[in-house]
Design a protein around this motif. Structure first.
Motif: not given
Length: 85
Positions: A2, A4-5, A8
């Motif tokens: 992912e 987005d992960h 982060e």
């Protein structure tokens, strides 16, 4: 993986200063996949990344996921004006 992960995680790792980080999983495949994705996101070439994780990656689907992520990173770079310069 992912995106987005990964972003982060990259932000968290970027704030660590000189503190070492250990990525761990039972076989090394998932940790290698995450590490490879982070390196690709930093602009490292696929061949270099694959060479660095090769001792850990013992499943073809993991290598395929790393290569797919490299293609995604390349597509994103093509969409950013001036990124190829």
């Amino acid at each position: 993986l992912e995106r987005d992960h990964l972003r982060e995680l990259a932000a968290l790792l970027g704030d660590r200063g000189d503190v070492p980080v250990i990525l761990h999983c039972a076989t090394g495949n998932r940790a290698a996949m995450v590490w490879a994705a982070l390196e690709l996101d930093r602009g490292e070439p696929l061949e270099s990344v694959l060479a660095s994780v090769d001792p850990l990656v013992n499943r073809e689907p993991v290598r395929a996921a790393i290569e797919a992520h490299a293609r995604e990173v390349a597509r994103e770079a093509e969409q950013v004006p001036g990124a190829a310069d």
